[in-house]
Design a protein around this motif. Structure first.
Motif, PDB file in Angstrom:
ATOM      1  N   ASN A  58       2.581  10.642   9.979  1.00  9.48           N
ATOM      2  CA  ASN A  58       3.121  11.122   8.674  1.00  9.48           C
ATOM      3  C   ASN A  58       3.150  12.625   8.984  1.00  9.48           C
ATOM      4  OD1 ASN A  58       3.466   8.854   7.137  1.00  9.48           O
ATOM      5  ND2 ASN A  58       1.319   8.855   6.794  1.00  9.48           N
ATOM      6  N   ASP A  59       2.237  13.359   9.562  1.00  9.67           N
ATOM      7  CA  ASP A  59       2.246  14.721   9.725  1.00  9.67           C
ATOM      8  C   ASP A  59       2.634  15.250  11.150  1.00  9.67           C
ATOM      9  OD1 ASP A  59       1.172  14.594   7.200  1.00  9.67           O
ATOM     10  OD2 ASP A  59      -0.841  14.596   8.149  1.00  9.67           O
ATOM     11  N   GLY A  60       3.246  14.337  11.996  1.00 11.66           N
ATOM     12  CA  GLY A  60       3.506  14.600  13.427  1.00 11.66           C
ATOM     13  C   GLY A  60       4.939  14.506  13.759  1.00 11.66           C
ATOM     14  N   PRO A  61       5.103  14.100  14.743  1.00  4.61           N
ATOM     15  CA  PRO A  61       4.347  13.036  15.928  1.00  4.61           C
ATOM     16  C   PRO A  61       3.335  13.983  16.483  1.00  4.61           C
ATOM     17  CG  PRO A  61       6.335  13.779  16.854  1.00  4.61           C
ATOM     18  CD  PRO A  61       6.655  14.249  15.789  1.00  4.61           C
ATOM     19  N   LYS A  62       2.028  13.530  16.517  1.00  6.12           N
ATOM     20  CA  LYS A  62       0.846  13.943  17.212  1.00  6.12           C
ATOM     21  C   LYS A  62       0.617  13.209  18.421  1.00  6.12           C
ATOM     22  CE  LYS A  62      -1.295  15.760  13.068  1.00  6.12           C
ATOM     23  NZ  LYS A  62      -2.409  15.968  12.426  1.00  6.12           N
ATOM     24  N   TRP A  63       1.182  13.510  19.576  1.00  3.37           N
ATOM     25  CA  TRP A  63       1.282  12.579  20.722  1.00  3.37           C
ATOM     26  C   TRP A  63      -0.249  12.645  21.435  1.00  3.37           C
ATOM     27  CZ3 TRP A  63       5.464  10.070  21.103  1.00  3.37           C
ATOM     28  CH2 TRP A  63       6.496  10.604  20.532  1.00  3.37           C
TER      29      TRP A  63
ATOM     30  N   VAL B 119       0.821  -1.215   0.113  1.00  2.00           N
ATOM     31  CA  VAL B 119      -0.099   0.079   0.061  1.00  2.00           C
ATOM     32  C   VAL B 119       0.857   1.308  -0.016  1.00  2.00           C
ATOM     33  CG1 VAL B 119      -1.794   1.337   1.395  1.00  2.00           C
ATOM     34  CG2 VAL B 119      -1.970  -1.285   1.103  1.00  2.00           C
ATOM     35  N   GLY B 120       1.899   1.396   0.654  1.00  2.00           N
ATOM     36  CA  GLY B 120       2.979   2.441   0.864  1.00  2.00           C
ATOM     37  C   GLY B 120       3.574   2.535   2.130  1.00  2.00           C
ATOM     38  N   ARG B 121       4.109   3.532   2.476  1.00  2.00           N
ATOM     39  CA  ARG B 121       4.787   3.804   3.858  1.00  2.00           C
ATOM     40  C   ARG B 121       3.993   4.807   4.704  1.00  2.00           C
ATOM     41  NH1 ARG B 121      10.627   5.361   1.211  1.00  2.00           N
ATOM     42  NH2 ARG B 121      10.184   3.518   0.315  1.00  2.00           N
ATOM     43  N   ILE B 122       4.344   4.462   5.901  1.00  2.00           N
ATOM     44  CA  ILE B 122       4.307   5.278   7.037  1.00  2.00           C
ATOM     45  C   ILE B 122       5.356   5.838   7.787  1.00  2.00           C
ATOM     46  CG2 ILE B 122       2.773   5.634   9.263  1.00  2.00           C
ATOM     47  CD1 ILE B 122       1.128   3.155   8.124  1.00  2.00           C
ATOM     48  N   ARG B 123       5.504   7.105   8.002  1.00  2.00           N
ATOM     49  CA  ARG B 123       6.710   7.650   8.730  1.00  2.00           C
ATOM     50  C   ARG B 123       6.688   7.079  10.333  1.00  2.00           C
ATOM     51  NH1 ARG B 123       6.699  13.886   7.910  1.00  2.00           N
ATOM     52  NH2 ARG B 123       8.620  13.503   9.360  1.00  2.00           N
ATOM     53  N   MET B 124       7.817   7.282  10.714  1.00  2.00           N
ATOM     54  CA  MET B 124       7.968   7.043  12.411  1.00  2.00           C
ATOM     55  C   MET B 124       8.325   8.250  12.970  1.00  2.00           C
ATOM     56  SD  MET B 124       9.709   3.083  12.672  1.00  2.00           S
ATOM     57  CE  MET B 124       9.034   1.632  12.117  1.00  2.00           C
ATOM     58  N   ILE B 125       8.596   8.254  13.842  1.00  2.00           N
ATOM     59  CA  ILE B 125       8.991   9.666  14.627  1.00  2.00           C
ATOM     60  C   ILE B 125      10.509  10.154  14.372  1.00  2.00           C
ATOM     61  CG2 ILE B 125       9.136  10.579  16.735  1.00  2.00           C
ATOM     62  CD1 ILE B 125       6.991   8.755  17.704  1.00  2.00           C
ATOM     63  N   TRP B 126      10.602  10.757  13.490  1.00  2.00           N
ATOM     64  CA  TRP B 126      12.017  11.325  13.389  1.00  2.00           C
ATOM     65  C   TRP B 126      12.886  10.215  12.955  1.00  2.00           C
ATOM     66  CZ3 TRP B 126      10.804  13.624  18.218  1.00  2.00           C
ATOM     67  CH2 TRP B 126       9.687  14.943  18.252  1.00  2.00           C
ATOM     68  N   ASP B 127      14.157   9.985  13.680  1.00  2.00           N
ATOM     69  CA  ASP B 127      14.898   8.948  13.580  1.00  2.00           C
ATOM     70  C   ASP B 127      14.802   7.727  14.274  1.00  2.00           C
ATOM     71  OD1 ASP B 127      15.936  10.281  15.606  1.00  2.00           O
ATOM     72  OD2 ASP B 127      17.984  10.194  15.234  1.00  2.00           O
ATOM     73  N   ARG B 128      13.703   7.586  15.132  1.00  2.91           N
ATOM     74  CA  ARG B 128      13.550   6.605  16.040  1.00  2.91           C
ATOM     75  C   ARG B 128      12.886   5.519  15.364  1.00  2.91           C
ATOM     76  NH1 ARG B 128      11.017  10.530  20.792  1.00  2.91           N
ATOM     77  NH2 ARG B 128      12.486  12.159  20.559  1.00  2.91           N
ATOM     78  N   MET B 129      13.466   4.414  15.619  1.00  3.35           N
ATOM     79  CA  MET B 129      12.694   3.017  15.019  1.00  3.35           C
ATOM     80  C   MET B 129      11.844   2.743  16.107  1.00  3.35           C
ATOM     81  SD  MET B 129      12.154   0.450  13.405  1.00  3.35           S
ATOM     82  CE  MET B 129      13.499   0.298  12.254  1.00  3.35           C
ATOM     83  N   LEU B 130      10.422   2.386  15.662  1.00  2.00           N
ATOM     84  CA  LEU B 130       9.430   2.037  16.444  1.00  2.00           C
ATOM     85  C   LEU B 130       9.052   0.328  16.211  1.00  2.00           C
ATOM     86  CD1 LEU B 130       7.007   4.888  15.825  1.00  2.00           C
ATOM     87  CD2 LEU B 130       8.687   4.956  17.499  1.00  2.00           C
ATOM     88  N   GLU B 131       9.454  -0.248  17.236  1.00  2.00           N
ATOM     89  CA  GLU B 131       9.470  -1.771  17.435  1.00  2.00           C
ATOM     90  C   GLU B 131       8.239  -2.205  17.673  1.00  2.00           C
ATOM     91  OE1 GLU B 131      13.923  -3.155  18.017  1.00  2.00           O
ATOM     92  OE2 GLU B 131      12.985  -2.443  19.735  1.00  2.00           O
TER      93      GLU B 131
END
Length: 532
Positions: A282-287, A227-239
């Motif tokens: 994608n437009d955040g992070p929106k906590w 489908v596509g890709r979703i951003r994470m938070i800057w350079d932080r890997m979300l496991e």
């Protein structure tokens, strides 16, 4: 054959860990009245844990919980960690079953690691389980540095959740879709607003860049379309991502692997729709609007994922073990705060997810815990300073209670006299202790509190960096209802359904504990202790 014999033997050991331990309450002189003493006792963990599941051999790695509607129970898959893993082959997927998050039955090994050092799934990584039309699917990470792609997404199927067949002809390879060949892992499946199955995978763009989620969709759990890709938070890997809908809200729960001491915790984001949830990244992070970036627990809970039986949703993660065996000489109780990362794997910890009216989440005790810890024992005052009929006044005031058992439920209420009163609860505390370990309810400002971990006593290090909790709002009436559950060295603490704190403290069992005051005055009431 050797692998089969080993698996059966390990299963027998693992199953034995689920039985209640009946060891001598205290080793040493049997004529001594241990209940009347208050000096430090070098207690050790039992071989198996009765509540926070730990196999007799090895430890629990990343949990993958799944609610099995056919069986009417939760299956919690996990990566089985052994002390001496082979160089390339490790982390078979094992599982336990539970109906309530407090009592577990081992299911042994479900998916073995590969048969040789050159198979794609020589080592297994995190994934998820799902069921459709009577077929169970486990999607998991195949990890092998000897292969062209170090990590790929693989799957296995079963009709009874016992015998599993690996699909040797199917895999998702990151480079085929523009993603990394080294990091392409932790697949998680859910049904989105379009009523199709969606899968997100933690990865990086091929050629470099910030981490992202690769998203796929399917109508049958077999064939997947990118489908596509979703951003994470800057350079932080979300496991270990977990996406689900609860009531009117959509959530993503993830473990942020950023190595800063204030991070590397389980967090969440919330939105009204799945598309809005993606925009939080994608437009955040929106906590999440909870005032602490969606943090759900301390740094001593990691790789947590959720599952729901349709009524309640629970979250399972692992509480790390600490290296060394001697409580004081090797400082094992402060290992998470000396600049080192917590160890990988440990005990399985479960919380109940509490959803608030604004969509925010907190964690609370699993209801079955209170029913399990149902043997009331005396909470006897052994020593005190500045304590008078429930009141603790002055800096350094404390009340010391008698020894705890192997598994304990401690509950009490504290009312502070003003918005800056500071108090805590200590463990592994004897009248001769030069070091002991305290969870402090610390006032950060007039309206916020945070749980800090401290090594107190004349030889204590004080505040332990990277072992603290998160900000939560001070109760308007300054009343703190506290519940603490312990199982050997693992502890979970809850305050007013707004704060949860998991910690590993060796030596809790068979030692005294205390409630402390640090300036001002507090009132302590309804102190109760119960055991299994």
């Amino acid at each position: 054959m050797k692998t089969m014999i080993y698996s059966v033997f390990a299963l027998m050991l693992s199953a034995s860990a689920l039985t209640a331990c009946s060891d001598d309450e205290f080793s040493g002189d049997p004529a001594k009245d241990w209940n009347g003493t208050t000096t430090f006792f070098a207690s050790t963990d039992a071989a198996g844990f009765g509540t926070y599941y730990t196999p007799s051999v090895g430890r629990v790695g990343d949990p993958m919980p799944f609610y099995d509607q056919k069986a009417g129970d939760f299956k919690v898959l996990y990566l089985q960690e052994f002390t001496n893993n082979m160089p390339y082959r490790f982390h078979p997927i094992w599982a336990v079953s539970t109906k309530d998050g407090a009592n577990y039955e081992s299911m042994g090994e479900l998916i073995p690691f590969g048969a040789n050092d050159y198979q794609q799934d020589a080592a297994l990584g995190t994934g998820c389980a799902y069921e459709k039309d009577g077929t169970y699917y486990i999607y998991y990470t195949g990890h092998n540095g000897n292969c062209k792609n170090r990590e790929v997404v693989m799957r296995a199927t079963s009709t009874d959740f016992k015998t599993w067949t690996k699909d040797e002809l199917w895999a998702l390879n990151g480079p085929d879709f523009g993603y990394s060949s080294n990091d392409f892992r932790d697949p998680q499946i859910f049904v989105a607003d379009d009523n199709l199955y969606h899968m997100v995978i933690s990865t990086y763009p091929n050629g470099g860049g910030d981490p992202c989620f690769a998203e796929f969709k399917s109508s049958d759990l077999k064939n997947w379309e990118h489908v596509g890709r979703i951003r994470m938070i800057w350079d932080r890997m979300l496991e270990c991502p977990d996406i689900f809908k609860m009531g009117n809200y959509w959530y993503i729960v993830f473990s942020e692997s950023y190595r800063a001491s204030w991070s590397r915790k389980v967090k969440y984001m919330v939105a009204s729709t799945y598309e809005e949830l993606k925009s939080c990244l994608n437009d955040g992070p929106k906590w999440a609007p909870d005032g602490h970036e969606g943090v759900l627990d301390s740094r001593s809970l990691y790789a947590a994922k959720t599952a729901s039986n349709g009524t309640d949703r629970y979250i399972w993660g692992w509480c790390p073990f600490r290296s060394g065996s001697d409580i004081h000489e090797k400082n094992t109780n402060v290992g998470a705060g000396d600049g080192n990362e917590p160890n990988w794997s440990g005990a399985l910890v479960c919380h109940k997810i509490i959803q608030h009216s604004d969509g925010t989440l907190t964690l609370g005790a699993v209801p079955a815990m209170a029913a399990k810890y149902n043997q009331t024992v005396n909470a006897t005052v052994m020593e005190s300073n500045g304590y008078n009929s429930g009141s603790l006044s002055g800096d350094g005031a404390y009340v010391l209670y008698n020894r705890l058992g192997t598994s304990n439920h401690i509950s009490f209420t504290v009312k502070t006299s003003n918005v800056w009163d500071k108090f805590g609860v200590s463990f592994v505390r004897g009248t001769d202790s030069k070091k002991y370990y305290t969870i402090v309810v610390n006032p950060e400002d007039d309206n916020h509190r945070k749980l800090n971990f401290e090594q107190e006593g004349e030889e204590g290090k004080g505040f332990i960096e990277a072992a603290d909790g998160y900000w939560f709002e001070r109760p308007a009436d300054n009343t703190y209802n506290i519940d603490i559950y312990t199982d050997n060295s693992v502890l979970t603490l809850y305050i007013n359904d707004v704060c949860a704190y998991t910690q590993r403290i060796y030596g809790i069992q068979k030692n005294c504990w205390s409630i402390n005051n640090y300036g001002g005055s507090i009132t302590v009431s309804d102190v109760k202790v119960s055991q299994q």
